[in-house]
Write a protein that holds these residues in place. Structure first.
Motif, PDB file in Angstrom:
ATOM      1  N   UNK B  78      36.312  39.144  39.582  1.00 29.06           N
ATOM      2  CA  UNK B  78      35.443  39.590  40.738  1.00 29.06           C
ATOM      3  C   UNK B  78      36.331  40.422  41.532  1.00 29.06           C
ATOM      4  N   UNK B  79      37.801  40.469  41.285  1.00 23.11           N
ATOM      5  CA  UNK B  79      38.381  41.311  42.358  1.00 23.11           C
ATOM      6  C   UNK B  79      38.197  42.754  41.756  1.00 23.11           C
ATOM      7  N   UNK B  80      38.636  43.598  42.622  1.00 24.81           N
ATOM      8  CA  UNK B  80      38.209  45.310  42.532  1.00 24.81           C
ATOM      9  C   UNK B  80      36.791  45.098  42.006  1.00 24.81           C
ATOM     10  N   UNK B  84      31.323  44.730  39.324  1.00 22.60           N
ATOM     11  CA  UNK B  84      30.343  44.328  40.518  1.00 22.60           C
ATOM     12  C   UNK B  84      29.172  45.058  40.418  1.00 22.60           C
ATOM     13  N   UNK B  85      29.126  46.454  40.332  1.00 24.58           N
ATOM     14  CA  UNK B  85      27.953  47.149  40.241  1.00 24.58           C
ATOM     15  C   UNK B  85      27.058  46.923  39.268  1.00 24.58           C
ATOM     16  N   UNK B 105      34.001  34.079  36.419  1.00 22.77           N
ATOM     17  CA  UNK B 105      34.824  35.091  36.119  1.00 22.77           C
ATOM     18  C   UNK B 105      36.027  34.209  35.424  1.00 22.77           C
ATOM     19  N   UNK B 106      36.516  35.034  34.406  1.00 28.32           N
ATOM     20  CA  UNK B 106      37.804  34.434  33.455  1.00 28.32           C
ATOM     21  C   UNK B 106      38.920  34.709  33.970  1.00 28.32           C
ATOM     22  N   UNK B 107      39.178  35.619  34.698  1.00 31.67           N
ATOM     23  CA  UNK B 107      40.410  36.193  34.887  1.00 31.67           C
ATOM     24  C   UNK B 107      41.292  36.783  33.654  1.00 31.67           C
ATOM     25  N   UNK B 231      45.784  47.639  42.194  1.00 27.67           N
ATOM     26  CA  UNK B 231      46.254  48.651  43.095  1.00 27.67           C
ATOM     27  C   UNK B 231      48.168  48.643  42.676  1.00 27.67           C
TER      28      UNK B 231
END
Lengths: 342, 342
Positions: B78-80, B84-85, B105-107, B231
């Motif tokens: 879910x990060x970055x 998402x979109x 979210x499975x990382x 990043x």
């Protein structure tokens, strides 16, 4: 809404209400606060409960065997990373005890959030993470009736029966505004998220108004634009604010995403940040450091908040501990987008 | 895994196994592929099924009445905003028919994804959205046995029994590499996501190698760095690539987040993009336009993909339509980070 009932054909609260000829609210009052109903009503409801062999969910819930090791979260949005980092930390903490987190996003709509909360409970969530405290009291009753532990994050409030793991949005916003006022800014504009159903957004605006008042400015002179969270909306709002006379020297934003939009719009318009106009954000998400100039913002300890929110929720759920309130410190992340009045 | 059973006190697969004195795997083989077990075993299991009045979940599932109007999605992170979109568009399409989406979210961890898939099925998900096709075949068997419709997005593959709504990662990456090769780049480096359990990441690298080969270069001369999506990791990888002799003139990235890191690292190192080194991304998420210079990348139609994935999943779930494959076109978003060899 008791899906466990529905899917298995077990009697639901609704069935009991029908059988007893009373409202579901009355049935749950009988089960939770019998003192609030007449003896006659209680007797009628209890007879229906007996007859239908109805087991309230919160009773079942007490049995560890019935636990699903699944927790739910409802966040306003998955787009832009405002909630992503905190929720990820929340999930990591749950994963460390092999629990699963299921996330729904409400698109900042109260009615959607409510149905997602009911759905997560129907799916057997052992506990819930919700953002902020600003919602219909009936939702808290619904969760209390079913004994679902709840932690509210990103804000601090006084909702009884739930944990708060957040920070003081008003104080944080006020501190940033005070810093800007010290730099000589007087003509101040604010680009806010829609404030309806959003206690965080309202508190952030109030913090700025409080700082203005303390500095001898008229809080009502704050030029406020409310819009949805997105870079595009932030750009549009900045354009609006820069049209016509009497431009603000400072544009504070309720969120880094809006601030990034403001800084990008300034570049497009040939307005120097912070030379001509200063811009500030809120949250300190990664994007605030990607744009040039990088954005001076309020650093919210998202990972810490997510982790502590999980700990608090687990203490309630697994150890039966009472709700608690944890207020985290925020700080100002000083970057290049805020400067003295040119 | 049958939560409807567990929470409602109905017999579970485990109960049947215990009663019959066999493993749960044996029970499900008896129910799904009786040919695989001896007649004696089958008789013993079926006796237990009768005795306990066990109804397998996938049987119940056939009854529309048992539908939960809840769908599940398991995304890598879910990060970055990579997913998402698209997931938001997927959810919007479900919301339009009053269905709820629950996201886990499975990382990027296969074992985590598997337990989340099982959990969503146990929670009664009517259908699932998963990313890519690269996972243990046993998971597809598990879902097929229970009749759970599945749509795989972000990639196109040949997994039978599921829908694909995605794009050709290799072709898209190859097209971008061909463009860069035309600009004279020969010393090429690639910063990729971890390729294990990530068919998208592997295909994107293969696309670059194919373009190199077609241009008469040795595909093995591609300098490849694999790292996690962030990043920070993108910055670190760029630093590594710029150390020592024989710097690449082009650094292609498997994702915009890594590309943003590369561009920011270049700025810190005083390396001009694209004057000294060109950088490309993949996805075309918003952050690619926020960094300066903005990043030349592969535009993935995330909203369209999410929406069409929902339509395909609903056709399978609500209309019993067969799985389908929809391959979307990608295009190159030309910005400033890719230029001719200096």
């Amino acid at each position: 809404m008791n899906n466990q009932g529905r899917t298995a054909g077990l009697p639901t609260l609704e069935d009991v209400a029908r059988q007893a000829g009373v409202s579901t609210a009355t049935v749950s009052r009988c089960l939770n606060n019998p003192a609030q109903v007449t003896e006659a009503t209680r007797a009628r409801v209890m007879e229906a409960v007996e007859k239908l062999r109805y087991t309230p969910n919160f009773g079942a819930r007490a049995l560890a065997a019935r636990r699903t090791n699944t927790y739910g979260a409802v966040i306003p949005t998955m787009e832009n990373a405002i909630f992503a980092r905190g929720v990820q930390a929340f999930q990591d903490a749950l994963a460390s005890i092999d629990s699963t987190l299921l996330v729904a996003s409400s698109n900042y709509e109260a009615s959607v959030e409510e149905s997602q909360i009911r759905n997560l409970v129907a799916r057997g969530a052992d506990g819930l993470l919700l953002i902020g405290a600003d919602r219909d009291p009936a939702i808290y009753d619904f969760l209390a009736e079913r004994g679902i532990p709840v932690v509210l994050a990103w804000a601090i409030g006084n909702q009884p029966g739930v944990s708060f793991v957040g920070f003081d949005n008003e104080a944080a916003s006020r501190k940033l505004a005070e810093k800007a006022l010290k730099l000589g800014h007087r003509r101040i504009a604010y680009i806010s998220a829609q404030s309806i159903h959003n206690d965080r957004a309202r508190a952030r605006v109030e913090g700025v108004r409080a700082a203005m008042k303390a500095a001898g400015l008229d809080p009502q002179s704050l030029r406020l634009v409310e819009t949805h969270y997105s870079i595009k909306r932030g750009k549009a709002a900045f354009h609006t604010l820069m049209e016509g006379e009497d431009r603000p020297t400072l544009v504070m934003c309720g969120n880094d995403v809006l601030a990034v939009g403001a800084v990008m719009a300034a570049r497009e318009m040939g307005i120097d940040v912070p030379g001509d106009v200063s811009v500030t954000g809120f949250d300190d998400i990664e994007i605030a450091t990607v744009v040039s100039p990088p954005i001076t913002t309020v650093h919210v300890p998202h990972r810490k908040m997510g982790n502590l929110a999980a700990q608090a929720l687990l203490r309630q759920t697994l150890e039966g501990k009472p709700p608690e309130t944890i207020c985290l410190e925020t700080e100002i992340a000083e970057r290049a987008s805020l400067g003295p009045v040119g």
